[in-house]
Enzyme design. Structure first.
Site, short mmCIF file in Angstrom:
data_model
loop_
_atom_site.label_atom_id
_atom_site.label_comp_id
_atom_site.label_asym_id
_atom_site.label_seq_id
_atom_site.Cartn_x
_atom_site.Cartn_y
_atom_site.Cartn_z
N ASP A 120 0.87 -1.17 0.00
CA ASP A 120 0.00 0.00 0.00
C ASP A 120 0.91 1.22 0.00
O ASP A 120 1.65 1.47 0.96
CB ASP A 120 -0.91 -0.01 1.23
CG ASP A 120 -1.94 1.12 1.21
OD1 ASP A 120 -1.67 2.16 0.58
OD2 ASP A 120 -2.99 0.98 1.85
N LYS A 127 -3.64 12.16 -1.63
CA LYS A 127 -2.66 12.67 -0.66
C LYS A 127 -1.57 13.43 -1.42
O LYS A 127 -1.81 14.51 -1.93
CB LYS A 127 -2.11 11.52 0.17
CG LYS A 127 -3.18 10.76 0.96
CD LYS A 127 -2.56 9.66 1.80
CE LYS A 127 -3.60 8.71 2.39
NZ LYS A 127 -4.52 9.35 3.33
#
Length: 389
Positions: A193, A219
């Site tokens: 991830d 992000k």
């Protein structure tokens, strides 16, 4: 002491080769934004691009825009743009769905390839990854084992290992090449991830032999709230993976409307349903900020910014008030432990220093090198000291 830190900040900002990239973003005046590890700032080119998609491509082109405006192949096309940022050759990444869906997809594909009956999940993982791993294990008849990345115990039963590249609480960066090699030595598949590392540091998925990877785009990639996630599968595995969420968009002939499922070739077989066009094309516009950017320079600035911030905190904040949790081997965030952390973060936000809080006592500050300055890091530390006084 503050004067010395101010001089350091001024010198670092003057020498910053990435300083011009700040102009590619829309940032509110007076705000020190240190939450790019939760939601990246708005790239300046996104609003006009989205307006064009809505008013012209949708409003005027209507259904013809699926092919006339390139909507249909957007998941693969934008996937190739992300591939360039994560060290992957074209044709191995598709953009779509959420990180959670892609974690499930990757784990089940890995388990089906291996035929083994154990899934190992990072014990420090973001909670959703753990929830998804538990469900994937239950649905595939596997045992789920939680293990710290430093203490992986793998066996000939291990099908897949799900790891976060950066610990979401502390910001610690795990050794992707070494852990991937250890997983392969056990005959298992590595699922990474990348949500807290892509866009903050160089990645080399192909070079490290990573099998599967997933990540969000809102992000450090600045794709916007709820922007679609991505899924990477190593090229030699793609022809063999069995998509656990088959849909018409991953069919070999999606418009043939066949009753039986025939998977498409290449990364297209990772798709499921109709692409999220407006958010996909918003992400596409956001990725323009990376044009011409050297990720090695991004990493160098990230380390310099976070080091300087830690130095400022240690110089200005009494040692009995905060503890630096983030180690030297880190992503692009700094985590501080602090009594009453939630109330402290609320006070910081009121003072226009925006970070976030994670229970029970963690203040998190994400440093996005494309738009943050060393002066911002100093100002944040000064306000932390003032709040804690």
């Amino acid at each position: 002491m503050s004067a010395d830190l101010a001089a350091r900040a001024a010198a670092a900002d003057a020498a910053d080769q990435l300083a011009h990239l700040r102009d590619r973003f829309t940032l509110p005046d007076g705000v020190v934004y240190l939450d790019g590890n939760s939601l990246g700032a708005l790239p300046a080119g996104v609003p006009d691009r989205v307006a064009d998609v809505v008013r012209h491509q949708w409003g005027e082109g209507l259904i013809g825009s699926w092919f006339g405006a390139g909507w249909w192949d957007a998941p693969e096309r934008i996937g190739d743009r992300i591939a360039a940022l994560i060290g992957a050759a074209p044709g191995q990444v598709v953009v779509g769905d959420s990180t959670s869906v892609n974690v499930f997809r990757a784990l089940v594909m890995a388990q089906r390839l291996s035929g083994r009956d154990e899934i190992v999940v990072d014990a420090t993982t973001f909670p959703t990854d753990g929830y998804i791993a538990e469900s994937a294990a239950r649905m595939t008849g596997c045992t789920l084992v939680a293990a710290h990345p430093r203490e992986l115990t793998l066996s000939d039963r291990t099908a897949a290992v799900l790891l976060n590249h950066v610990d979401f609480r502390s910001g610690e960066l795990w050794d992707m090449p070494a852990l991937t090699a250890a997983i392969h030595d056990a005959g298992a598949y590595a699922v990474w991830d990348l949500s807290h590392s892509a866009g903050a540091l160089p990645l080399a998925l192909d070079a490290h032999g990573v099998d599967f990877a997933v990540g969000c785009t809102y992000k450090y990639l600045n794709g916007g709230p709820g922007a679609p996630a991505y899924c990477y599968v190593r090229a030699d595995l793609l022809p063999r993976v069995e998509q656990p969420l088959p849909g018409w968009c991953s069919h070999g002939d999606p418009f043939g409307m066949e009753a039986g499922y025939r998977p498409a070739t290449g990364a297209t077989r990772l798709r499921t349903g109709t692409p999220e066009i407006i958010s996909l094309l918003s992400l596409d516009a956001a990725l323009d900020v990376w044009d011409g950017v050297d990720l090695a320079a991004v990493r160098a600035k990230s380390l310099a910014l976070t080091t300087f911030f830690i130095d400022c905190v240690r110089a200005l904040v009494p040692a009995d008030r905060v503890t630096v949790l983030t180690p030297q081997t880190r992503g692009s965030q700094v985590a501080l432990a602090c009594d009453g952390a939630e109330a402290v973060m609320n006070a910081l936000i009121a003072a226009q220093v925006v970070g976030d809080y994670r229970p029970p006592d963690v203040l998190r500050f994400g440093f996005a090198p494309l738009y943050l300055r060393f002066a911002d890091a100093l100002r944040a530390a000064e306000i932390i000291a003032k709040v804690l006084a």
